[in-house]
Motif scaffolding. Sequence first.
Motif, short mmCIF file in Angstrom:
data_model
loop_
_atom_site.label_atom_id
_atom_site.label_comp_id
_atom_site.label_asym_id
_atom_site.label_seq_id
_atom_site.Cartn_x
_atom_site.Cartn_y
_atom_site.Cartn_z
N TYR A 84 -7.10 49.30 105.07
CA TYR A 84 -7.51 49.59 103.69
C TYR A 84 -6.34 50.14 102.88
CZ TYR A 84 -10.00 51.94 99.85
OH TYR A 84 -10.43 52.37 98.61
N MET A 85 -5.61 51.08 103.47
CA MET A 85 -4.53 51.73 102.73
C MET A 85 -3.38 50.77 102.44
SD MET A 85 -5.46 54.84 102.04
CE MET A 85 -4.01 55.85 101.90
N TYR A 86 -3.04 49.92 103.43
CA TYR A 86 -1.96 48.94 103.19
C TYR A 86 -2.41 47.83 102.24
CZ TYR A 86 1.53 50.98 106.24
OH TYR A 86 2.47 51.82 106.77
N HIS A 87 -3.73 47.59 102.18
CA HIS A 87 -4.25 46.63 101.22
C HIS A 87 -4.00 47.15 99.79
CE1 HIS A 87 -6.95 43.88 99.18
NE2 HIS A 87 -7.64 44.91 98.71
N LEU A 88 -4.23 48.46 99.61
CA LEU A 88 -4.00 49.06 98.29
C LEU A 88 -2.51 49.17 97.97
CD1 LEU A 88 -6.58 52.03 98.19
CD2 LEU A 88 -6.79 49.82 97.05
N PHE A 89 -1.74 49.62 98.96
CA PHE A 89 -0.31 49.88 98.75
C PHE A 89 0.50 49.14 99.83
CE2 PHE A 89 -2.73 53.60 97.29
CZ PHE A 89 -2.31 53.68 95.97
N PRO A 90 0.76 47.85 99.59
CA PRO A 90 1.35 46.99 100.63
C PRO A 90 2.71 47.47 101.15
CG PRO A 90 0.60 45.70 98.74
CD PRO A 90 0.52 47.12 98.34
N TYR A 91 3.48 48.15 100.30
CA TYR A 91 4.80 48.58 100.75
C TYR A 91 4.82 50.01 101.28
CZ TYR A 91 6.57 44.15 99.19
OH TYR A 91 6.79 42.80 99.07
N GLY A 92 3.70 50.45 101.83
CA GLY A 92 3.63 51.78 102.42
C GLY A 92 2.78 52.71 101.58
N PRO A 93 1.59 53.10 102.09
CA PRO A 93 0.67 53.93 101.32
C PRO A 93 1.31 55.25 100.89
CG PRO A 93 -0.37 53.12 103.32
CD PRO A 93 1.06 52.74 103.41
N TYR A 114 -0.58 72.24 99.30
CA TYR A 114 0.39 72.50 100.37
C TYR A 114 1.86 72.38 99.96
CZ TYR A 114 -3.78 71.99 103.30
OH TYR A 114 -5.01 72.14 103.85
N GLN A 115 2.12 71.93 98.75
CA GLN A 115 3.49 71.80 98.25
C GLN A 115 4.34 70.79 99.04
OE1 GLN A 115 4.70 73.47 95.31
NE2 GLN A 115 2.49 73.60 95.17
N ILE A 116 3.68 69.89 99.75
CA ILE A 116 4.41 68.80 100.39
C ILE A 116 3.63 67.50 100.21
CG2 ILE A 116 5.73 70.03 102.17
CD1 ILE A 116 3.52 69.22 104.16
N ALA A 117 4.37 66.39 100.26
CA ALA A 117 3.74 65.08 100.26
C ALA A 117 3.60 64.67 101.72
CB ALA A 117 4.61 64.10 99.49
N PRO A 118 2.40 64.33 102.17
CA PRO A 118 2.22 64.05 103.60
C PRO A 118 2.83 62.72 104.04
CG PRO A 118 0.19 63.60 102.43
CD PRO A 118 1.15 64.17 101.41
N ALA A 119 3.27 62.67 105.29
CA ALA A 119 3.74 61.42 105.89
C ALA A 119 2.55 60.47 106.02
CB ALA A 119 4.35 61.69 107.26
N VAL A 120 2.84 59.19 106.19
CA VAL A 120 1.77 58.17 106.11
C VAL A 120 0.61 58.42 107.08
CG1 VAL A 120 3.05 56.51 107.56
CG2 VAL A 120 1.25 55.70 106.05
N ARG A 121 0.91 58.76 108.34
CA ARG A 121 -0.24 58.89 109.23
C ARG A 121 -1.04 60.16 108.96
NH1 ARG A 121 1.59 60.12 115.34
NH2 ARG A 121 2.49 62.15 114.89
N VAL A 122 -0.35 61.17 108.42
CA VAL A 122 -1.06 62.39 108.03
C VAL A 122 -1.96 62.09 106.83
CG1 VAL A 122 -0.78 64.75 107.17
CG2 VAL A 122 0.77 63.86 108.93
N LEU A 123 -1.43 61.29 105.91
CA LEU A 123 -2.21 60.89 104.73
C LEU A 123 -3.47 60.13 105.15
CD1 LEU A 123 -2.66 60.36 101.68
CD2 LEU A 123 -1.21 58.34 101.92
N ILE A 124 -3.29 59.14 106.02
CA ILE A 124 -4.44 58.32 106.43
C ILE A 124 -5.47 59.15 107.17
CG2 ILE A 124 -5.14 56.35 107.88
CD1 ILE A 124 -2.56 54.94 106.94
N LYS A 125 -4.99 60.07 108.02
CA LYS A 125 -5.91 60.95 108.74
C LYS A 125 -6.69 61.85 107.77
CE LYS A 125 -4.85 64.29 111.63
NZ LYS A 125 -4.16 65.04 112.70
N SER A 126 -5.98 62.37 106.78
CA SER A 126 -6.63 63.27 105.82
C SER A 126 -7.63 62.52 104.93
CB SER A 126 -5.58 63.96 104.92
OG SER A 126 -4.61 64.59 105.72
N GLY A 159 -10.16 55.67 105.37
CA GLY A 159 -9.10 56.30 106.15
C GLY A 159 -8.62 55.44 107.29
N ASN A 160 -8.11 54.25 106.96
CA ASN A 160 -7.55 53.40 108.01
C ASN A 160 -6.37 52.61 107.45
OD1 ASN A 160 -8.42 50.56 107.15
ND2 ASN A 160 -10.37 51.64 107.14
N ASN A 161 -5.52 52.13 108.35
CA ASN A 161 -4.30 51.43 107.94
C ASN A 161 -4.57 50.21 107.07
OD1 ASN A 161 -1.89 52.67 109.05
ND2 ASN A 161 -2.88 52.32 111.04
#
Lengths: 110, 102, 145
Positions: free
Chosen positions: A84-93, A58-70, A80-82
């Motif tokens: 898990y994703m914040y556990h991996l990347f604490p300062y914003g997935p 898509y030639q774009i980097a998705p915003a956080v909630r789009v990323l989590i949904k995808s 695909g939940n906040n």
Amino acid sequence: MAYQYNGTTVEHDEEGYITDISLWSRELADIIAKDENIEMTDEHWEVVNFLRDYYEEYQIAPAVRVLIKSIKKSMGKDKGNNKYMYHLFPYGPAKQACKIAGLPKPTGCV
Amino acid sequence: MSTLHTVSNSPFENNAFKSCLDHVTAGDTILLIEDSVVGARKAGSFGKEIGKALANCRVCALAPDLSARGIAADTVLDGIELVDYGGFVDLAAEHERTQAWL
Amino acid sequence: MSDIEAPDAEGGVVKKFMFVNRKSPHGTVYAVESLEVVLISAAFDQDVSLAFLDDGVFQIVKQQDTSGLGIKNFSPAYRALGDFEITKLYVEQEALDERGLTADDLMEIMYEDEDDDYEEKPSVRVVGRGELSKLMSEQDVLLSF
């Protein structure tokens, strides 16, 4: 400002996003992750690879909630939940994973 | 539920003015600002198009933009109302929304 | 501004925003700037739609290749709009006709309808000039690019 490894220099902006995405490598990803205090595991790579595929398509980097949904769509709700994703990347997935993936700052990220 | 349409480009330069005329709804107001005012001269070829719009819309032109381009009020197509900057603000406040034709 | 504003689930006010796109892509920054604002607007849970008229219809034609210009082809991003829950892309029939284009020349842009068992549905809706004018007159805010 630049990342340096094995005699290679890769420029980045003031927030740490590399300026020429074609210069990305897995080795560089490990260097960027270290700067973010992240130890890359298979789970981290799964997200980084997902983002790189998303960008390729898509030639774009998705915003956080789009990323989590995808992620939820392609890997299921255990990933695909906040939490898990914040556990991996604490300062914003989206922000941290995009930076490690060598992509621009996510679109829609204020 | 009316709309204020602002047009800023000359109709001799691009199709914004024409496209605006194609999309206005009865009861709307068209305000000509900046270079678009050059289309307001009654002797000009665009006058006929504006004349058609006047049948169901108000058409206004920003007087300072006319003056700046040496277009005297008596050479402007009959039916076009001249407004000053205060009038521009009033028009924006009187309509539910504004659409800019760029 | 409508007299009665529909509150969303969290009690906020949802307004109807339409992004009006009238310029061909790549020659000026209008199209890419519009897309950027559209993607940002998705974060605010508003009722967002896009209109493509005049040369704006060229923004969503298939097979854009900017490699010869040395600039990024941002057109694949329109296909991600569904992920951002932007699912209404109105294209004016007359604008297509004038340029010798048909709906088949446009990219396939889909979204998954959460209210209909995630069925894939097209986001692009080709409408006549009269209908598009009516849609524009029903918005709270029109943003022109």
